[in-house]
Design a protein around this motif. Structure first.
Motif, PDB file in Angstrom:
ATOM      1  N   VAL A  43       0.846  -1.204   0.123  1.00  0.00           N
ATOM      2  CA  VAL A  43       0.040  -0.193  -0.072  1.00  0.00           C
ATOM      3  C   VAL A  43       0.798   1.285  -0.028  1.00  0.00           C
ATOM      4  N   ALA A  44       1.818   1.367   0.876  1.00  0.00           N
ATOM      5  CA  ALA A  44       2.589   2.602   1.121  1.00  0.00           C
ATOM      6  C   ALA A  44       3.629   2.679  -0.218  1.00  0.00           C
ATOM      7  N   GLY A  45       3.869   1.491  -0.675  1.00  0.00           N
ATOM      8  CA  GLY A  45       4.871   1.465  -1.455  1.00  0.00           C
ATOM      9  C   GLY A  45       4.491   1.961  -3.029  1.00  0.00           C
ATOM     10  N   ALA A  46       2.997   1.525  -3.085  1.00  0.00           N
ATOM     11  CA  ALA A  46       2.283   2.159  -4.478  1.00  0.00           C
ATOM     12  C   ALA A  46       2.038   3.404  -4.254  1.00  0.00           C
ATOM     13  N   LEU A  47       1.293   3.861  -3.290  1.00  0.00           N
ATOM     14  CA  LEU A  47       1.095   5.565  -2.929  1.00  0.00           C
ATOM     15  C   LEU A  47       2.215   6.483  -2.896  1.00  0.00           C
ATOM     16  N   ALA A  48       3.390   6.224  -2.434  1.00  0.00           N
ATOM     17  CA  ALA A  48       4.305   6.854  -2.388  1.00  0.00           C
ATOM     18  C   ALA A  48       5.062   7.057  -3.621  1.00  0.00           C
ATOM     19  N   ALA A  49       5.006   5.798  -4.114  1.00  0.00           N
ATOM     20  CA  ALA A  49       5.676   5.736  -5.725  1.00  0.00           C
ATOM     21  C   ALA A  49       4.774   6.739  -6.570  1.00  0.00           C
ATOM     22  N   PHE A  50       3.512   6.757  -6.652  1.00  0.00           N
ATOM     23  CA  PHE A  50       2.630   7.472  -7.630  1.00  0.00           C
ATOM     24  C   PHE A  50       2.633   8.853  -7.196  1.00  0.00           C
ATOM     25  N   PHE A  51       2.600   9.276  -5.887  1.00  0.00           N
ATOM     26  CA  PHE A  51       2.232  10.585  -5.325  1.00  0.00           C
ATOM     27  C   PHE A  51       3.841  11.558  -4.934  1.00  0.00           C
ATOM     28  N   GLY A  52       4.766  10.705  -4.699  1.00  0.00           N
ATOM     29  CA  GLY A  52       5.823  11.119  -4.086  1.00  0.00           C
ATOM     30  C   GLY A  52       6.712  12.175  -5.099  1.00  0.00           C
ATOM     31  N   GLY A  53       7.721  12.711  -4.792  1.00  0.00           N
ATOM     32  CA  GLY A  53       8.457  13.523  -5.258  1.00  0.00           C
ATOM     33  C   GLY A  53       9.697  12.948  -6.066  1.00  0.00           C
ATOM     34  N   ASN A  55      11.395   9.925  -8.551  1.00  0.00           N
ATOM     35  CA  ASN A  55      11.000   8.987  -9.557  1.00  0.00           C
ATOM     36  C   ASN A  55      11.689   7.691  -9.283  1.00  0.00           C
ATOM     37  N   LEU A  56      12.649   7.453  -8.568  1.00  0.00           N
ATOM     38  CA  LEU A  56      13.243   6.579  -8.043  1.00  0.00           C
ATOM     39  C   LEU A  56      13.035   5.775  -6.814  1.00  0.00           C
ATOM     40  N   GLN A  57      12.393   6.672  -5.876  1.00  0.00           N
ATOM     41  CA  GLN A  57      12.269   6.162  -4.737  1.00  0.00           C
ATOM     42  C   GLN A  57      11.409   4.841  -4.217  1.00  0.00           C
ATOM     43  N   VAL A  58      11.890   3.890  -3.508  1.00  0.00           N
ATOM     44  CA  VAL A  58      11.005   2.864  -2.973  1.00  0.00           C
ATOM     45  C   VAL A  58      10.658   2.910  -1.684  1.00  0.00           C
ATOM     46  N   SER A  59       9.402   2.768  -1.291  1.00  0.00           N
ATOM     47  CA  SER A  59       9.041   2.825   0.075  1.00  0.00           C
ATOM     48  C   SER A  59       8.650   1.563   0.661  1.00  0.00           C
ATOM     49  N   LEU A 245      13.750  12.066   2.822  1.00  0.00           N
ATOM     50  CA  LEU A 245      14.134  13.049   2.157  1.00  0.00           C
ATOM     51  C   LEU A 245      15.774  12.660   2.011  1.00  0.00           C
ATOM     52  N   LEU A 246      16.616  12.038   3.003  1.00  0.00           N
ATOM     53  CA  LEU A 246      17.865  11.779   2.679  1.00  0.00           C
ATOM     54  C   LEU A 246      17.995  10.528   1.629  1.00  0.00           C
ATOM     55  N   SER A 247      16.870   9.590   1.645  1.00  0.00           N
ATOM     56  CA  SER A 247      16.809   8.638   0.666  1.00  0.00           C
ATOM     57  C   SER A 247      16.955   9.129  -0.649  1.00  0.00           C
ATOM     58  N   ALA A 248      15.730  10.086  -1.114  1.00  0.00           N
ATOM     59  CA  ALA A 248      15.797  10.951  -2.301  1.00  0.00           C
ATOM     60  C   ALA A 248      17.024  11.649  -2.652  1.00  0.00           C
TER      61      ALA A 248
END
Length: 540
Positions: A43-53, A55-59, A245-248
């Motif tokens: 759930v979090a992985g899909a939503l953070a990927a779609f709405f996050g800032g 293009n490469l982040q995995v949550s 933000l550190l990960s990004a």
């Protein structure tokens, strides 16, 4: 997303293979179970990927978040964790709307390194009970819990669990050096599961998992508990923002043309954390390790992270019975290896060797992470780093006497006149910041000026003045005037005027006609004053 879809689909598959054992392990370590970890990754992985800032982040669930959640589970139970996640998600959305994402760049590198080392140590200690095959002792301090687990093991050794955990960790660590692109974590867990299944060895398993995601529900929410959970929610939101933000930033550095939007990333993480608890998931954040795998696998768009979430969702539906047979010790081995790989030894060594201040902040942050909690550790690290930086800045501020003759036009004065000027006029150059950390030392030095007629303060190299600096400058002027010494200033810049005006220092100097644009102008005014007073005539 249409750019290189094949490569992004393959990257998503690779990340999913790596993420599956981590999601299971972190779910169990958090205290809510393997299902919660899988739900969070989906759930979090899909939503953070779609709405996050990014293009490469995995949550998904992470070790850092697990560290924070364990005491929350102990105090408030699973429903408390779900409520905290919901509240933290709302706080993250608020931070995004306030455009707070840009401020993470001000976190010192020594704090980040210490934070990472501390997290790695906590994650490793959390795995000690499962790796030793003993029940997890009660308690919130991981060091004490790990010690109790060791004592329990010493009384009743369980070598199967130790062998499985050590074997899985060894395969992952050695395999990562031999073939970095091969998902040894999944292979090692599969091998350990087959070994336990095919032999009379006894090992505790994950247990039954539902074949599918639960229906969304707010049944866990108890409005009367929200006030008590506000503190933990702030801590979870702060950690989610920090780690994401550190990960990004790390992902940007590993890529060529990718740049994340920090405020949009906070917004995406906020939505992810609002949604995950509705399905029974734990609070989530971006995962640096999984994001790095994503980038190394060739990901260039959000399709990779979305694919990772969809594959994990398919695993929940199609392979739940198989996943339930995985030994807990195998997942402990995965997390032990993950903790070891989190620490970049070369980076830590370089940071420790950089300066004593950096080394101290790194060690302090790591120890605070282990002894207190992550958010407090980061705050302590930033406070100490800031204090040490102010001390270093204050040491660089200086008050130096200048050769007066070099500011006089050549040929205008005889050697005797120049000597008399030097006897009656002294010029000081102030370098660096005139602020609270250096102001009182400046006052002491200026108050010890020898008996002269005029003191000229050159302010052109002062880069900042705060209220304390302006007040101390005013005090110094008053003390020197009380001794019959006239104070003149030259080279004031526009950025210095406001504090000097508001504290009354500049108006007093202007009333006395003692403010000049350049040092030669101040010297000429001082010379004229000495002539009016007859000082030079008497000496000559």
């Amino acid at each position: 997303m249409r750019h290189a879809p094949g490569r992004n689909l393959l990257a998503g598959l690779t990340v999913a293979v790596v993420a599956l054992p981590l999601a299971l392990g972190f779910g169990i370590s958090s205290g809510l179970g393997a299902q919660a970890g899988l739900v969070t990754a989906v759930v979090a992985g899909a939503l953070a990927a779609f709405f996050g800032g990014s293009n490469l982040q995995v949550s998904g669930p992470t070790g850092a978040m697990t560290v924070v959640l364990v005491p929350i589970v102990a105090q408030h139970g699973p429903s408390g964790v779900l409520t905290v996640g919901l509240m933290a998600g709302a706080l993250l959305v608020l931070l995004a709307l306030l455009r707070a994402g840009r401020y993470v760049r001000y976190i010192p590198a020594s704090v980040v390194e210490g934070f990472t080392v501390g997290i790695a140590a906590v994650i490793a200690l959390q795995q000690v009970p499962a790796a030793l095959g003993v029940p997890t002792p009660e308690g919130e301090r991981v060091v004490l819990v790990a010690w109790e687990a060791v004592r329990d093991f010493a009384a009743h050794p369980r070598w199967t669990a130790v062998g499985v955990a050590v074997g899985v960790a060894a395969v992952m660590l050695v395999g990562a050096r031999w073939r970095p692109t091969v998902p040894f974590s999944l292979l090692a867990v599969a091998a350990a599961t087959l070994l336990v299944e095919a032999s009379p060895l006894e090992a505790e398993r994950i247990g039954d998992l539902p074949a599918g995601l639960p229906a969304p529900s707010l049944g866990f929410l108890d409005p009367s508990q929200t006030a008590a959970l506000l503190g933990p929610a702030v801590a979870v939101a702060a950690l989610a923002a920090l780690e994401s933000l550190l990960s990004a930033t790390v992902a940007d550095g590993m890529s060529v043309n990718q740049r994340h939007d920090p405020d949009r990333e906070l917004f995406g993480q906020g939505l992810a954390n609002i949604a995950a608890p509705l399905f029974g998931g734990v609070p989530a954040t971006a995962a640096i390790a999984r994001t790095a795998v994503n980038v190394r696998s060739g990901a260039s768009s959000r399709l990779a992270a979305l694919t990772h979430a969809l594959i994990l969702a398919g695993t929940v539906y199609a392979a739940a019975p198989l996943v339930g047979r995985v030994p807990l010790a195998a997942l402990a081995g995965v997390l032990l290896a993950t903790a070891v790989r989190m620490v970049e030894v070369g980076s830590v060594r370089a940071m420790v060797r950089a300066t004593r201040s950096d080394a101290f902040v790194l060690v302090l942050t790591a120890v605070a992470t282990l002894a207190v909690d992550l958010v407090v550790a980061v705050l302590v690290g930033m406070f100490v780093a800031g204090a040490l930086a102010l001390v270093a800045l204050a040491r660089n501020a200086s008050l130096d006497q200048e050769e007066l003759a070099r500011h006089l036009p050549p040929g205008d004065h005889t050697d005797e006149e120049r000597a008399l000027l030097t006897e009656h006029i002294v010029a000081y150059r102030i370098d660096g910041p005139l602020f609270f950390a250096a102001a009182h030392r400046f006052l002491l030095e200026l108050s010890e000026v020898a008996d002269v007629q005029v003191v000229i303060l050159r302010m052109a190299r002062v880069n900042t003045v705060d209220a304390t600096g302006a007040r101390v400058l005013g005090d110094a002027v008053d003390r020197l005037r009380a001794r019959g010494i006239t104070v003149m200033v030259s080279g004031l810049r526009s950025g210095q005027l406001r504090p000097l005006e508001s504290l009354g220092t500049l108006p007093r100097l202007r009333e006395a006609g003692c403010v000049f644009a350049t040092t030669p102008e101040a010297i000429q005014a001082a010379l004229a004053m000495l002539h009016r007073n007859g000082v030079l005539a008497r000496k000559a």
